[in-house]
Design a protein around this motif. Structure first.
Motif, PDB file in Angstrom:
ATOM      1  N   CYS A  38     -45.994 -19.509 -41.713  1.00  0.00           N
ATOM      2  CA  CYS A  38     -46.585 -18.170 -41.682  1.00  0.00           C
ATOM      3  C   CYS A  38     -48.071 -18.317 -41.955  1.00  0.00           C
ATOM      4  N   LYS A  39     -48.923 -18.036 -40.940  1.00  0.00           N
ATOM      5  CA  LYS A  39     -50.356 -18.207 -41.126  1.00  0.00           C
ATOM      6  C   LYS A  39     -51.129 -16.975 -40.692  1.00  0.00           C
ATOM      7  N   TYR A  40     -52.350 -16.898 -41.181  1.00  0.00           N
ATOM      8  CA  TYR A  40     -53.229 -15.758 -40.961  1.00  0.00           C
ATOM      9  C   TYR A  40     -54.417 -16.214 -40.133  1.00  0.00           C
ATOM     10  N   GLU A  41     -54.766 -15.417 -39.134  1.00  0.00           N
ATOM     11  CA  GLU A  41     -55.943 -15.707 -38.318  1.00  0.00           C
ATOM     12  C   GLU A  41     -56.660 -14.411 -38.007  1.00  0.00           C
ATOM     13  N   ILE A  50     -49.266 -14.990 -37.810  1.00  0.00           N
ATOM     14  CA  ILE A  50     -48.537 -15.772 -36.812  1.00  0.00           C
ATOM     15  C   ILE A  50     -47.391 -16.502 -37.492  1.00  0.00           C
ATOM     16  N   LEU A  51     -46.199 -16.407 -36.890  1.00  0.00           N
ATOM     17  CA  LEU A  51     -45.026 -17.136 -37.356  1.00  0.00           C
ATOM     18  C   LEU A  51     -44.652 -18.151 -36.286  1.00  0.00           C
ATOM     19  N   GLU A  52     -44.485 -19.396 -36.686  1.00  0.00           N
ATOM     20  CA  GLU A  52     -44.081 -20.427 -35.731  1.00  0.00           C
ATOM     21  C   GLU A  52     -43.230 -21.470 -36.430  1.00  0.00           C
ATOM     22  N   GLY A  53     -42.568 -22.284 -35.635  1.00  0.00           N
ATOM     23  CA  GLY A  53     -41.751 -23.352 -36.190  1.00  0.00           C
ATOM     24  C   GLY A  53     -40.266 -23.064 -36.200  1.00  0.00           C
ATOM     25  N   TYR A  54     -39.819 -22.010 -35.508  1.00  0.00           N
ATOM     26  CA  TYR A  54     -38.395 -21.699 -35.437  1.00  0.00           C
ATOM     27  C   TYR A  54     -37.755 -22.592 -34.389  1.00  0.00           C
ATOM     28  N   THR A  55     -36.669 -23.275 -34.740  1.00  0.00           N
ATOM     29  CA  THR A  55     -36.058 -24.242 -33.828  1.00  0.00           C
ATOM     30  C   THR A  55     -34.791 -23.722 -33.161  1.00  0.00           C
ATOM     31  N   GLY A  56     -34.436 -22.467 -33.396  1.00  0.00           N
ATOM     32  CA  GLY A  56     -33.240 -21.885 -32.788  1.00  0.00           C
ATOM     33  C   GLY A  56     -33.526 -21.387 -31.374  1.00  0.00           C
ATOM     34  N   ALA A  57     -32.640 -20.555 -30.862  1.00  0.00           N
ATOM     35  CA  ALA A  57     -32.778 -20.014 -29.517  1.00  0.00           C
ATOM     36  C   ALA A  57     -33.910 -18.988 -29.477  1.00  0.00           C
ATOM     37  N   ASN A  58     -34.554 -18.890 -28.312  1.00  0.00           N
ATOM     38  CA  ASN A  58     -35.643 -17.930 -28.147  1.00  0.00           C
ATOM     39  C   ASN A  58     -35.166 -16.496 -28.322  1.00  0.00           C
ATOM     40  N   PHE A  61     -35.151 -15.610 -31.910  1.00  0.00           N
ATOM     41  CA  PHE A  61     -36.514 -15.444 -32.412  1.00  0.00           C
ATOM     42  C   PHE A  61     -37.075 -14.093 -31.959  1.00  0.00           C
ATOM     43  N   LYS A  62     -36.710 -13.653 -30.755  1.00  0.00           N
ATOM     44  CA  LYS A  62     -37.141 -12.335 -30.272  1.00  0.00           C
ATOM     45  C   LYS A  62     -36.505 -11.223 -31.094  1.00  0.00           C
ATOM     46  N   ILE A  63     -35.239 -11.394 -31.452  1.00  0.00           N
ATOM     47  CA  ILE A  63     -34.554 -10.411 -32.300  1.00  0.00           C
ATOM     48  C   ILE A  63     -35.229 -10.341 -33.668  1.00  0.00           C
ATOM     49  N   LEU A  64     -35.569 -11.503 -34.216  1.00  0.00           N
ATOM     50  CA  LEU A  64     -36.252 -11.556 -35.503  1.00  0.00           C
ATOM     51  C   LEU A  64     -37.617 -10.876 -35.414  1.00  0.00           C
ATOM     52  N   ALA A  65     -38.335 -11.076 -34.309  1.00  0.00           N
ATOM     53  CA  ALA A  65     -39.637 -10.436 -34.117  1.00  0.00           C
ATOM     54  C   ALA A  65     -39.492  -8.920 -34.110  1.00  0.00           C
ATOM     55  N   LYS A  66     -38.486  -8.433 -33.417  1.00  0.00           N
ATOM     56  CA  LYS A  66     -38.271  -6.989 -33.353  1.00  0.00           C
ATOM     57  C   LYS A  66     -37.926  -6.421 -34.723  1.00  0.00           C
ATOM     58  N   GLY A  80     -44.851 -17.691 -26.378  1.00  0.00           N
ATOM     59  CA  GLY A  80     -44.861 -19.147 -26.513  1.00  0.00           C
ATOM     60  C   GLY A  80     -44.306 -19.674 -27.816  1.00  0.00           C
ATOM     61  N   ASP A  81     -43.109 -19.281 -28.191  1.00  0.00           N
ATOM     62  CA  ASP A  81     -42.451 -19.730 -29.421  1.00  0.00           C
ATOM     63  C   ASP A  81     -43.204 -19.323 -30.685  1.00  0.00           C
ATOM     64  N   LYS A  82     -43.989 -18.245 -30.610  1.00  0.00           N
ATOM     65  CA  LYS A  82     -44.696 -17.709 -31.773  1.00  0.00           C
ATOM     66  C   LYS A  82     -44.483 -16.209 -31.837  1.00  0.00           C
ATOM     67  N   ILE A  83     -44.375 -15.707 -33.059  1.00  0.00           N
ATOM     68  CA  ILE A  83     -44.377 -14.265 -33.275  1.00  0.00           C
ATOM     69  C   ILE A  83     -45.763 -13.906 -33.783  1.00  0.00           C
ATOM     70  N   ILE A  84     -46.391 -12.944 -33.121  1.00  0.00           N
ATOM     71  CA  ILE A  84     -47.720 -12.488 -33.509  1.00  0.00           C
ATOM     72  C   ILE A  84     -47.588 -11.047 -33.994  1.00  0.00           C
ATOM     73  N   ILE A  85     -47.927 -10.817 -35.268  1.00  0.00           N
ATOM     74  CA  ILE A  85     -47.851  -9.493 -35.885  1.00  0.00           C
ATOM     75  C   ILE A  85     -49.275  -9.013 -36.148  1.00  0.00           C
ATOM     76  N   GLN A  86     -49.573  -7.780 -35.780  1.00  0.00           N
ATOM     77  CA  GLN A  86     -50.908  -7.229 -35.998  1.00  0.00           C
ATOM     78  C   GLN A  86     -51.092  -6.897 -37.470  1.00  0.00           C
ATOM     79  N   GLY A  87     -52.142  -7.456 -38.072  1.00  0.00           N
ATOM     80  CA  GLY A  87     -52.447  -7.189 -39.479  1.00  0.00           C
ATOM     81  C   GLY A  87     -52.075  -8.371 -40.362  1.00  0.00           C
ATOM     82  N   ASN A  88     -52.538  -8.318 -41.592  1.00  0.00           N
ATOM     83  CA  ASN A  88     -52.266  -9.372 -42.568  1.00  0.00           C
ATOM     84  C   ASN A  88     -51.072  -8.951 -43.423  1.00  0.00           C
ATOM     85  N   TYR A  89     -49.882  -9.356 -43.008  1.00  0.00           N
ATOM     86  CA  TYR A  89     -48.644  -8.997 -43.713  1.00  0.00           C
ATOM     87  C   TYR A  89     -47.884 -10.250 -44.160  1.00  0.00           C
ATOM     88  N   ARG A  90     -48.604 -11.309 -44.495  1.00  0.00           N
ATOM     89  CA  ARG A  90     -47.942 -12.562 -44.843  1.00  0.00           C
ATOM     90  C   ARG A  90     -46.966 -12.414 -46.002  1.00  0.00           C
TER      91      ARG A  90
END
Length: 109
Positions: A38-41, A50-58, A61-66, A80-90
């Motif tokens: 879980c990183k901030y940019e 940004i969340l990355e590093g999930y090794t399960g099915a895409n 990961f889409k369900i988790l993003a929702k 591209g195997d990353k979840i991008i969330i608007q804002g700093n919610y780490r």
């Protein structure tokens, strides 16, 4: 005879919400040993998480993003195997993922 009994008589096949027959999405997600990063940019001056590093099915990961976007009431995307969330919610995201049983690693700042 109260309203619930009357409704059961009118609609005998209806399954009432909140019963034990309902399943949750978190039981269907694949948990992993490696932590999710879980990183901030900042992109174009706006903060994102940004969340990355999930090794399960895409699809998982889409369900988790929702679920995360709904829980935080924010926008975001899955690219591209990353979840991008608007804002700093780490902190909030890490708490939600840890409650679901994921290992989470905070990167940056």
């Amino acid at each position: 005879m109260d309203l619930q009994d009357q409704l059961k008589n009118l609609f005998p096949d209806h399954i009432q919400e909140g019963t034990d027959t309902e399943t949750t999405n978190e039981s269907n997600l694949w948990l992993q040993d490696d932590p999710i990063i879980c990183k901030y940019e900042k992109r174009k001056g706006k903060p994102i998480t940004i969340l990355e590093g999930y090794t399960g099915a895409n699809e998982d990961f889409k369900i988790l993003a929702k679920e995360l976007k709904t829980a935080l009431s924010v926008g975001g995307s899955f690219k591209g195997d990353k979840i991008i969330i608007q804002g700093n919610y780490r902190d909030k995201i890490m708490k939600i993922l840890q409650d679901k049983g994921f290992n989470v690693k905070r990167v940056g700042g």
